[in-house]
Every structure is written in structure tokens, then in C-alpha cells.
Design a protein around this motif. Structure first.
Motif, PDB file in Angstrom:
ATOM      1  N   GLY A  62       0.814  -1.202   0.000  1.00 40.77           N
ATOM      2  CA  GLY A  62       0.000   0.000   0.000  1.00 40.77           C
ATOM      3  C   GLY A  62       0.853   1.259   0.000  1.00 40.77           C
ATOM      4  N   ALA A  63       1.888   1.266   0.820  1.00 45.89           N
ATOM      5  CA  ALA A  63       2.805   2.413   0.854  1.00 45.89           C
ATOM      6  C   ALA A  63       3.536   2.554  -0.474  1.00 45.89           C
ATOM      7  CB  ALA A  63       3.792   2.253   2.001  1.00 45.89           C
ATOM      8  N   HIS A  64       3.889   1.419  -1.079  1.00 50.54           N
ATOM      9  CA  HIS A  64       4.561   1.454  -2.384  1.00 50.54           C
ATOM     10  C   HIS A  64       3.654   2.082  -3.441  1.00 50.54           C
ATOM     11  CE1 HIS A  64       6.932   0.049  -5.852  1.00 50.54           C
ATOM     12  NE2 HIS A  64       5.764  -0.259  -6.384  1.00 50.54           N
ATOM     13  N   HIS A  65       2.386   1.704  -3.469  1.00 54.65           N
ATOM     14  CA  HIS A  65       1.456   2.259  -4.447  1.00 54.65           C
ATOM     15  C   HIS A  65       1.262   3.764  -4.229  1.00 54.65           C
ATOM     16  CE1 HIS A  65       0.071  -1.077  -6.884  1.00 54.65           C
ATOM     17  NE2 HIS A  65      -0.032  -1.838  -5.807  1.00 54.65           N
ATOM     18  N   GLU A  66       1.197   4.171  -2.989  1.00 53.52           N
ATOM     19  CA  GLU A  66       1.035   5.599  -2.702  1.00 53.52           C
ATOM     20  C   GLU A  66       2.249   6.384  -3.205  1.00 53.52           C
ATOM     21  OE1 GLU A  66       0.040   8.574   1.065  1.00 53.52           O
ATOM     22  OE2 GLU A  66      -0.079   6.395   1.297  1.00 53.52           O
ATOM     23  N   ASP A  67       3.426   5.840  -2.973  1.00 53.33           N
ATOM     24  CA  ASP A  67       4.646   6.486  -3.476  1.00 53.33           C
ATOM     25  C   ASP A  67       4.661   6.525  -5.002  1.00 53.33           C
ATOM     26  OD1 ASP A  67       7.477   7.507  -3.036  1.00 53.33           O
ATOM     27  OD2 ASP A  67       7.890   5.716  -4.221  1.00 53.33           O
ATOM     28  N   LEU A  68       4.179   5.446  -5.631  1.00 48.63           N
ATOM     29  CA  LEU A  68       4.125   5.406  -7.098  1.00 48.63           C
ATOM     30  C   LEU A  68       3.219   6.509  -7.641  1.00 48.63           C
ATOM     31  CD1 LEU A  68       4.634   4.020  -9.862  1.00 48.63           C
ATOM     32  CD2 LEU A  68       2.641   2.575  -9.356  1.00 48.63           C
ATOM     33  N   VAL A  69       2.054   6.686  -7.026  1.00 51.56           N
ATOM     34  CA  VAL A  69       1.122   7.714  -7.482  1.00 51.56           C
ATOM     35  C   VAL A  69       1.757   9.103  -7.362  1.00 51.56           C
ATOM     36  CG1 VAL A  69      -1.074   8.864  -6.971  1.00 51.56           C
ATOM     37  CG2 VAL A  69      -0.956   6.373  -7.046  1.00 51.56           C
ATOM     38  N   LEU A  70       2.465   9.348  -6.273  1.00 51.62           N
ATOM     39  CA  LEU A  70       3.133  10.642  -6.092  1.00 51.62           C
ATOM     40  C   LEU A  70       4.184  10.869  -7.165  1.00 51.62           C
ATOM     41  CD1 LEU A  70       3.544  10.715  -2.195  1.00 51.62           C
ATOM     42  CD2 LEU A  70       1.942  12.035  -3.579  1.00 51.62           C
ATOM     43  N   ARG A  71       4.949   9.821  -7.480  1.00 50.98           N
ATOM     44  CA  ARG A  71       5.986   9.954  -8.507  1.00 50.98           C
ATOM     45  C   ARG A  71       5.377  10.185  -9.881  1.00 50.98           C
ATOM     46  NH1 ARG A  71       8.342   5.324  -9.166  1.00 50.98           N
ATOM     47  NH2 ARG A  71       7.532   4.095  -7.418  1.00 50.98           N
ATOM     48  N   LEU A  72       4.285   9.498 -10.177  1.00 51.93           N
ATOM     49  CA  LEU A  72       3.624   9.680 -11.466  1.00 51.93           C
ATOM     50  C   LEU A  72       3.029  11.084 -11.589  1.00 51.93           C
ATOM     51  CD1 LEU A  72       1.833   6.228 -11.884  1.00 51.93           C
ATOM     52  CD2 LEU A  72       3.796   7.083 -13.176  1.00 51.93           C
ATOM     53  N   ARG A  73       2.520  11.613 -10.498  1.00 50.09           N
ATOM     54  CA  ARG A  73       1.979  12.969 -10.520  1.00 50.09           C
ATOM     55  C   ARG A  73       3.072  13.993 -10.797  1.00 50.09           C
ATOM     56  NH1 ARG A  73      -2.031  12.557  -5.266  1.00 50.09           N
ATOM     57  NH2 ARG A  73      -3.931  12.002  -6.397  1.00 50.09           N
ATOM     58  N   ARG A  74       4.241  13.793 -10.210  1.00 49.98           N
ATOM     59  CA  ARG A  74       5.336  14.729 -10.453  1.00 49.98           C
ATOM     60  C   ARG A  74       5.850  14.624 -11.875  1.00 49.98           C
ATOM     61  NH1 ARG A  74       6.972  13.248  -5.012  1.00 49.98           N
ATOM     62  NH2 ARG A  74       8.372  11.666  -5.889  1.00 49.98           N
ATOM     63  N   ARG A  75       5.824  13.418 -12.422  1.00 56.72           N
ATOM     64  CA  ARG A  75       6.336  13.197 -13.771  1.00 56.72           C
ATOM     65  C   ARG A  75       5.336  13.650 -14.839  1.00 56.72           C
ATOM     66  NH1 ARG A  75       7.442   7.163 -14.690  1.00 56.72           N
ATOM     67  NH2 ARG A  75       8.510   7.513 -12.692  1.00 56.72           N
ATOM     68  N   HIS A  76       4.048  13.534 -14.538  1.00 55.75           N
ATOM     69  CA  HIS A  76       3.000  13.898 -15.504  1.00 55.75           C
ATOM     70  C   HIS A  76       2.108  14.950 -14.848  1.00 55.75           C
ATOM     71  CE1 HIS A  76       4.107  10.341 -17.936  1.00 55.75           C
ATOM     72  NE2 HIS A  76       4.204   9.724 -16.782  1.00 55.75           N
ATOM     73  N   LEU A  77       2.532  16.191 -14.888  1.00 52.94           N
ATOM     74  CA  LEU A  77       1.852  17.261 -14.170  1.00 52.94           C
ATOM     75  C   LEU A  77       0.436  17.496 -14.688  1.00 52.94           C
ATOM     76  CD1 LEU A  77       4.779  19.826 -13.826  1.00 52.94           C
ATOM     77  CD2 LEU A  77       3.967  18.162 -12.138  1.00 52.94           C
ATOM     78  N   ARG A  78       0.206  17.236 -15.967  1.00 53.09           N
ATOM     79  CA  ARG A  78      -1.109  17.502 -16.559  1.00 53.09           C
ATOM     80  C   ARG A  78      -2.097  16.357 -16.331  1.00 53.09           C
ATOM     81  NH1 ARG A  78      -1.300  17.229 -21.551  1.00 53.09           N
ATOM     82  NH2 ARG A  78      -3.089  18.601 -21.905  1.00 53.09           N
ATOM     83  N   ASP A  79      -1.597  15.205 -15.902  1.00 47.90           N
ATOM     84  CA  ASP A  79      -2.450  14.021 -15.770  1.00 47.90           C
ATOM     85  C   ASP A  79      -2.899  13.869 -14.317  1.00 47.90           C
ATOM     86  OD1 ASP A  79      -1.544  13.840 -18.307  1.00 47.90           O
ATOM     87  OD2 ASP A  79      -0.680  11.848 -18.149  1.00 47.90           O
ATOM     88  N   ASN A  80      -4.100  14.295 -14.025  1.00 49.26           N
ATOM     89  CA  ASN A  80      -4.625  14.140 -12.676  1.00 49.26           C
ATOM     90  C   ASN A  80      -4.883  12.656 -12.397  1.00 49.26           C
ATOM     91  OD1 ASN A  80      -5.652  14.724 -10.155  1.00 49.26           O
ATOM     92  ND2 ASN A  80      -7.710  15.148 -10.913  1.00 49.26           N
ATOM     93  N   VAL A  81      -4.423  12.189 -11.256  1.00 49.56           N
ATOM     94  CA  VAL A  81      -4.580  10.778 -10.883  1.00 49.56           C
ATOM     95  C   VAL A  81      -5.543  10.699  -9.704  1.00 49.56           C
ATOM     96  CG1 VAL A  81      -3.436   8.646 -10.182  1.00 49.56           C
ATOM     97  CG2 VAL A  81      -2.213  10.313 -11.604  1.00 49.56           C
ATOM     98  N   THR A  82      -6.657   9.989  -9.894  1.00 46.91           N
ATOM     99  CA  THR A  82      -7.600   9.757  -8.810  1.00 46.91           C
ATOM    100  C   THR A  82      -7.846   8.251  -8.703  1.00 46.91           C
ATOM    101  OG1 THR A  82      -9.519  10.001 -10.285  1.00 46.91           O
ATOM    102  CG2 THR A  82      -8.715  11.981  -9.183  1.00 46.91           C
ATOM    103  N   GLY A  83      -8.477   7.852  -7.615  1.00 50.69           N
ATOM    104  CA  GLY A  83      -8.761   6.429  -7.470  1.00 50.69           C
ATOM    105  C   GLY A  83      -8.789   5.990  -6.017  1.00 50.69           C
ATOM    106  N   LEU A  84      -8.681   4.689  -5.831  1.00 47.72           N
ATOM    107  CA  LEU A  84      -8.793   4.106  -4.499  1.00 47.72           C
ATOM    108  C   LEU A  84      -8.017   2.796  -4.447  1.00 47.72           C
ATOM    109  CD1 LEU A  84     -10.149   3.929  -1.650  1.00 47.72           C
ATOM    110  CD2 LEU A  84     -12.054   2.752  -2.780  1.00 47.72           C
ATOM    111  N   LEU A  85      -7.285   2.603  -3.365  1.00 48.86           N
ATOM    112  CA  LEU A  85      -6.610   1.323  -3.103  1.00 48.86           C
ATOM    113  C   LEU A  85      -7.176   0.763  -1.805  1.00 48.86           C
ATOM    114  CD1 LEU A  85      -4.372  -0.799  -3.673  1.00 48.86           C
ATOM    115  CD2 LEU A  85      -2.865   0.595  -2.247  1.00 48.86           C
TER     116      LEU A  85
END
Length: 242
Positions: A62-85
Motif C-alpha cells: 500500500g505504501a509502495h502504491h502511494e509512493d508510485l502515485v506521487l511519482r507519477l503525478r510529479r512526472r506527468h503534471l497535466r495528468d490528474n490521478v484519482t482512485g482508491l486502493l
């Protein structure tokens, strides 16, 4: 006095402001060509089995997925990421809503976790292209205890192994839609408190466990292999044999 064969200063000013010249039209067309493409929203729903049904494993993943989402947000500033784990005692259910590029990155990460044995079986439960709206206003995760993991299955009294795969998938999607609707009614930004108050909205763990055993559903690795493979074009198509 204005000349009869010429344009008044007001008319010239209007033409310059509205851009009626060929130059303005060409520049406007060029600007449209270089406009950033519109991001098409897509939704990914995946399930994965935790090794040994370990609560610690679920916390780590779970912590790994949260970190992944943060990294993807920084890498793709225009791509809003929403969802649920949702982290169950024995498995995971994840919903990701973003661009196709983000979804493919998430699938690659899940495939890597499988190779590293941080996750066991993993399946793509559902993918939606250009859904009408997002289910969740932001990305979040929620750890479920054994009582919450049962969801609304206790009162149903049926065996999931007797259900068709399509029926089980529809059950998952229906539960997520109901959770999203309850979020709008309650005006709460995160689904965690809603699930605490209404555990019947939780997708039952036994449904996810059954879906993980269904061969009809693709694994992330299988999907990525298809996604990366070039089209098999038959060069002989349309040629008549003599």
C-alpha cells in the motif's frame, strides 16, 4: 474627413483585433496544430493477492502504491490521478483514473511486484475508455480489517464460485458506483470514513479471491505483452493465388 475608398481608423482597428487577415488565420491554424492534446480519461480496476495473506505485506505494498502515485503525478503534471486502493487481509483492489500512459505505468509496476513476489496473482478486473466522469475526487488508500473485508457478502448467502465471471465483475463495478454515489451525497472527500460507516459498500474479499482464479481475466503481464506487440499484418491479404 475619412476617404471613401479607404477604411476608417475604427474599421482598421476592428480588423486587427479580430484577425481577419490571411496572416492571422495562418497563425491561428498553426497554434491549433501545436496545442497540447486533450487527455482522455481512462479507468483501471485491478485485483492482486498478497503473499501469505500477511497484513504487513499489505501495508508495504500500500505504501509502495502511494509512493508510485506521487511519482507519477510529479512526472506527468497535466495528468490528474484519482482512485482508491483497498488493502484487504489477503488481497488488494485498486482503482486508478487517469490517462492511458499513467494506467500503463501502474500495470508495469504491478507486473514488477509480481516478479519480485511482493504480489502473487494479479488480474485486470475492468478497463474503461473515456468514462463519463471520475468515481473518486482524489487518490487514497484504505486498510480493511477482517470484519470490513466481508463487505455485504454475509447476507447474500451464495457461493462466488458458482457465479459467472461477468456477474462477479459487474458486482465489483456496482459496489464502486454505489460508493462513489455515497461520496457525493455525504460530501466527504475520502471514501475511508464512508466505508467505516457503511461496510456493506465494501467489495467482498471472497469475490476478489474468486476473480483472481478466473482464467478469463488477463494479468497485467499478459495485457502489457499484447499492448507492446505490433499488429500482425498479413502481407498476402488481398492477393489471389494462381
Amino acid at each position: 474627413m475619412e476617404r471613401e475608398d479607404g477604411l476608417s481608423s475604427e474599421e482598421k482597428k476592428t480588423d486587427e483585433e479580430t484577425g481577419t487577415s490571411l496572416y492571422h488565420h495562418l497563425m491561428a491554424q498553426r497554434g491549433r496544430l501545436f496545442e497540447e492534446p486533450k487527455i482522455v480519461l481512462q479507468r483501471l480496476v485491478t485485483a492482486a493477492r498478497l503473499p501469505g495473506g500477511s497484513a504487513a505485506a499489505g501495508t508495504d505494498v500500500g505504501a509502495h502504491h502511494e509512493d508510485l502515485v506521487l511519482r507519477l503525478r510529479r512526472r506527468h503534471l497535466r495528468d490528474n490521478v484519482t482512485g482508491l486502493l483497498l488493502v484487504y487481509p489477503s488481497c488488494l483492489l485498486q482503482v486508478v483514473e487517469s490517462s492511458r500512459e499513467i494506467l500503463v505505468s501502474v500495470l508495469r509496476d504491478v507486473a514488477t511486484l509480481q516478479r519480485d513476489r511482493a504480489l502473487l496473482e494479479a488480474k485486470i478486473v475492468f478497463m474503461a475508455h473515456d468514462p463519463r466522469r471520475r468515481l473518486f475526487p482524489q487518490w487514497s488508500r484504505k486498510v480493511l480489517d477482517a470484519g470490513q473485508a466481508a463487505g455485504g457478502a454475509g447476507a447474500q448467502g451464495h457461493k462466488t464460485e458458482e457465479e459467472r465471471t461477468e456477474t462477479l465483475v459487474c458486482g465489483v463495478l456496482s459496489a464502486l458506483q454505489k460508493l462513489s454515489a455515497e461520496l457525493e451525497v455525504s460530501r466527504k472527500p475520502l471514501p475511508g470514513p464512508v466505508l467505516d460507516q457503511s461496510p456493506a459498500l465494501v467489495v467482498p474479499q471472497d469475490i476478489l479471491e474468486e476473480l483472481l482464479d478466473r482464467d478469463e481475466l488477463q494479468s497485467p503481464s499478459e495485457y502489457l505483452q499484447t499492448y507492446a506487440s505490433p499488429l500482425d499484418v498479413n502481407v498476402e491479404f488481398g492477393h489471389s493465388s494462381s
